[in-house]
Design a protein around this motif. Structure first.
Motif, PDB file in Angstrom:
ATOM      1  N   UNK A  24       0.825  -1.204   0.000  1.00 17.66           N
ATOM      2  CA  UNK A  24       0.000   0.000   0.000  1.00 17.66           C
ATOM      3  C   UNK A  24       0.861   1.258   0.000  1.00 17.66           C
ATOM      4  N   UNK A  25       0.326   2.309  -0.584  1.00 24.64           N
ATOM      5  CA  UNK A  25       0.997   3.603  -0.587  1.00 24.64           C
ATOM      6  C   UNK A  25       0.575   4.362   0.670  1.00 24.64           C
ATOM      7  N   UNK A  26       1.567   4.711   1.495  1.00 24.48           N
ATOM      8  CA  UNK A  26       1.291   5.526   2.684  1.00 24.48           C
ATOM      9  C   UNK A  26       1.367   7.010   2.350  1.00 24.48           C
ATOM     10  N   UNK A  27       2.297   7.348   1.488  1.00 26.72           N
ATOM     11  CA  UNK A  27       2.483   8.719   1.003  1.00 26.72           C
ATOM     12  C   UNK A  27       3.253   8.585  -0.302  1.00 26.72           C
ATOM     13  N   UNK A  28       3.368   9.654  -1.038  1.00 25.96           N
ATOM     14  CA  UNK A  28       4.098   9.581  -2.311  1.00 25.96           C
ATOM     15  C   UNK A  28       5.514   9.060  -2.049  1.00 25.96           C
ATOM     16  N   UNK A  29       5.833   7.932  -2.700  1.00 26.87           N
ATOM     17  CA  UNK A  29       7.163   7.345  -2.568  1.00 26.87           C
ATOM     18  C   UNK A  29       7.380   6.520  -1.314  1.00 26.87           C
ATOM     19  N   UNK A  30       6.323   6.284  -0.533  1.00 28.12           N
ATOM     20  CA  UNK A  30       6.444   5.536   0.727  1.00 28.12           C
ATOM     21  C   UNK A  30       5.389   4.442   0.762  1.00 28.12           C
ATOM     22  N   UNK A  31       5.821   3.221   0.995  1.00 22.16           N
ATOM     23  CA  UNK A  31       4.943   2.058   0.898  1.00 22.16           C
ATOM     24  C   UNK A  31       5.033   1.191   2.145  1.00 22.16           C
ATOM     25  N   UNK A  32       4.045   0.304   2.282  1.00 19.33           N
ATOM     26  CA  UNK A  32       4.018  -0.650   3.389  1.00 19.33           C
ATOM     27  C   UNK A  32       3.276  -1.901   2.940  1.00 19.33           C
ATOM     28  N   UNK A  33       3.615  -3.049   3.549  1.00 19.09           N
ATOM     29  CA  UNK A  33       2.885  -4.270   3.217  1.00 19.09           C
ATOM     30  C   UNK A  33       1.561  -4.345   3.968  1.00 19.09           C
ATOM     31  N   UNK A  34       1.332  -3.391   4.866  1.00 23.13           N
ATOM     32  CA  UNK A  34       0.085  -3.341   5.626  1.00 23.13           C
ATOM     33  C   UNK A  34      -0.553  -1.966   5.416  1.00 23.13           C
ATOM     34  N   UNK A  35      -1.847  -1.908   5.290  1.00 29.13           N
ATOM     35  CA  UNK A  35      -2.554  -0.642   5.071  1.00 29.13           C
ATOM     36  C   UNK A  35      -2.893  -0.015   6.425  1.00 29.13           C
ATOM     37  N   UNK A  36      -1.905   0.651   7.024  1.00 26.81           N
ATOM     38  CA  UNK A  36      -2.073   1.245   8.350  1.00 26.81           C
ATOM     39  C   UNK A  36      -3.127   2.353   8.351  1.00 26.81           C
ATOM     40  N   UNK A  37      -3.862   2.434   9.444  1.00 23.11           N
ATOM     41  CA  UNK A  37      -4.787   3.544   9.643  1.00 23.11           C
ATOM     42  C   UNK A  37      -4.065   4.625  10.446  1.00 23.11           C
ATOM     43  N   UNK A  38      -4.648   5.805  10.505  1.00 17.91           N
ATOM     44  CA  UNK A  38      -4.072   6.887  11.314  1.00 17.91           C
ATOM     45  C   UNK A  38      -3.932   6.442  12.764  1.00 17.91           C
ATOM     46  N   UNK A  39      -4.941   5.802  13.292  1.00 15.70           N
ATOM     47  CA  UNK A  39      -4.927   5.350  14.682  1.00 15.70           C
ATOM     48  C   UNK A  39      -3.794   4.355  14.932  1.00 15.70           C
ATOM     49  N   UNK A  40      -3.594   3.417  14.014  1.00 15.96           N
ATOM     50  CA  UNK A  40      -2.528   2.426  14.180  1.00 15.96           C
ATOM     51  C   UNK A  40      -1.155   3.080  14.151  1.00 15.96           C
TER      52      UNK A  40
END
Length: 194
Positions: free
Chosen positions: A58-74
């Protein structure tokens, strides 16, 4: 040989396994290039687009990714994750200023953002969490005195954060300065040349 099983190829599955084994929760395109051994930028970005479209990461921000789709709370509940994101958003940055001073109990104000030192001043938002970067001159930024790496995250010691704060906010007074090791503070000031 590439075996296609539905929407994901064996070759791509192997790349995702390599990514999971890297232990990184947050990664940049440069990280993916190193992990996957890609030097061709076009192929790398095509693979990134494919994997984000297929929700393999998942894209967290432009150019930044994660294998998990984190929420703001997480993100807010995981300080280590926030620090990891802060370091990844701006290479060669380190956590400092109010973030470290609050963590060490030197200030009691609540700041709803993560503060870092970097080559340029700017603010970015990731899933509602604000990351603020303050510029210092290169000779300060490139000096590693008082900066440690905790789990791959660069963070200032309390003495370094005090010196950074005095540089960035010269008129600001730190409430509990007596709790800081004064000899380390003096040594840091002489060594880093603020």
């Amino acid at each position: 040989m590439v075996v296609n099983s539905g929407s994901i190829t064996t070759s791509n599955m192997n790349k995702l396994v390599e990514l999971a084994r890297s232990g990184k929760r947050v990664f940049s395109a440069q990280d993916l290039s190193v992990i996957w051994g890609y030097s061709d930028e076009n192929k790398l970005f095509e693979l990134i687009k494919y994997n984000t479209r297929k929700c393999n990461f998942f894209t967290l921000a432009r150019g930044l990714y994660s294998i998990y789709d984190y929420t703001e709370s997480e993100i807010r509940q995981d300080t280590g994750l926030m620090y990891e994101i802060a370091n990844k958003l701006e290479p060669n940055s380190y956590i400092s200023l109010y973030t470290v001073l609050a963590k060490e109990g030197l200030i009691h104000q609540y700041y709803d953002r993560i503060f870092s030192i970097a080559k340029r001043s700017f603010t970015r938002k990731v899933k509602g969490v604000v990351f603020e970067y303050k510029r210092v001159k290169d000779s300060i930024l490139m000096n590693d005195w008082g900066i440690t790496s905790e789990g791959g995250v660069r963070i200032a010691s309390v003495e370094r954060a005090v010196l950074d704060s005095r540089y960035v906010f010269p008129k600001w007074e730190i409430e509990n300065i007596e709790r800081v090791n004064q000899s380390l503070l003096k040594m840091g000031g002489e060594y880093v040349e603020y």
